[in-house]
Enzyme design. Sequence first.
Site, PDB file in Angstrom:
ATOM      1  N   GLY A   9     -10.914   2.107   8.824  1.00 23.33           N
ATOM      2  CA  GLY A   9      -9.849   2.515   8.413  1.00 23.33           C
ATOM      3  C   GLY A   9      -9.126   1.644   7.547  1.00 23.33           C
ATOM      4  CB  CYS A  10      -5.696   0.771   6.472  1.00 28.32           C
ATOM      5  SG  CYS A  10      -4.676  -0.237   5.613  1.00 28.32           S
ATOM      6  CG  PHE A  11      -8.926  -2.831   2.972  1.00 28.44           C
ATOM      7  CD1 PHE A  11      -7.580  -2.954   2.735  1.00 28.44           C
ATOM      8  CD2 PHE A  11      -9.848  -2.723   2.093  1.00 28.44           C
ATOM      9  CE1 PHE A  11      -7.029  -2.766   1.543  1.00 28.44           C
ATOM     10  CE2 PHE A  11      -9.422  -2.566   0.710  1.00 28.44           C
ATOM     11  CZ  PHE A  11      -8.192  -2.503   0.392  1.00 28.44           C
ATOM     12  CD1 TRP A  12      -4.630  -4.160   3.148  1.00 26.00           C
ATOM     13  CD2 TRP A  12      -2.515  -3.170   3.737  1.00 26.00           C
ATOM     14  NE1 TRP A  12      -3.839  -4.047   2.226  1.00 26.00           N
ATOM     15  CE2 TRP A  12      -2.784  -3.088   2.333  1.00 26.00           C
ATOM     16  CE3 TRP A  12      -1.761  -2.350   4.255  1.00 26.00           C
ATOM     17  CZ2 TRP A  12      -1.912  -2.592   1.297  1.00 26.00           C
ATOM     18  CZ3 TRP A  12      -0.933  -1.616   3.530  1.00 26.00           C
ATOM     19  CH2 TRP A  12      -1.101  -1.799   2.266  1.00 26.00           C
ATOM     20  CD  GLU A  53      -8.320   1.297   2.020  1.00 25.64           C
ATOM     21  OE1 GLU A  53      -8.123   0.317   3.170  1.00 25.64           O
ATOM     22  OE2 GLU A  53      -7.882   1.755   1.289  1.00 25.64           O
TER      23      GLU A  53
END
Length: 151
Positions: A9-12, A53
């Site tokens: 998912g979102c890499f953050w 990502e």
Amino acid sequence: MAEATFGAGCFWGVEEAFRKLPGVLLTQVGYAGGITHDPSYEQVCSHNSGHAEVVQVEFNPEIISYEQLLDVFWKLHDPTTLNRQGPDVGSQYRSIIFYHTEEQRLQAEEFKEQLEQSGIFPSKIVTEILPECPFYRAEEYHQQYLKKKRG
């Protein structure tokens, strides 16, 4: 030292979870698995580059094992949703493991199989397990984004 590369998912948030683990020496967010050379965030989000990502993790296997990293990976996201994690939708958010060694491939496939047989997830796991490919480091503002945002 060893490397591992995961897309969940979102890499953050994924980066932050791995960065905090004892034995993880370095994390970098970036893009992998696509056709565009050195893509920008905008190119990845356009769904034309084919990249996911990902977080590249450098770790000390004497402190944390690859299997322990896999355990964190599987718990960080829903590996049964294709091209989606929570509100984030798109192929760049797909569940993917890029293995760096044959041993990593075997461990990832075995872990996935055990999870599928356990019945923990109500649907089939769609996580891809592929050989490592070029990793392109994301723009600097994405690196440790959540840590920077909190100040």
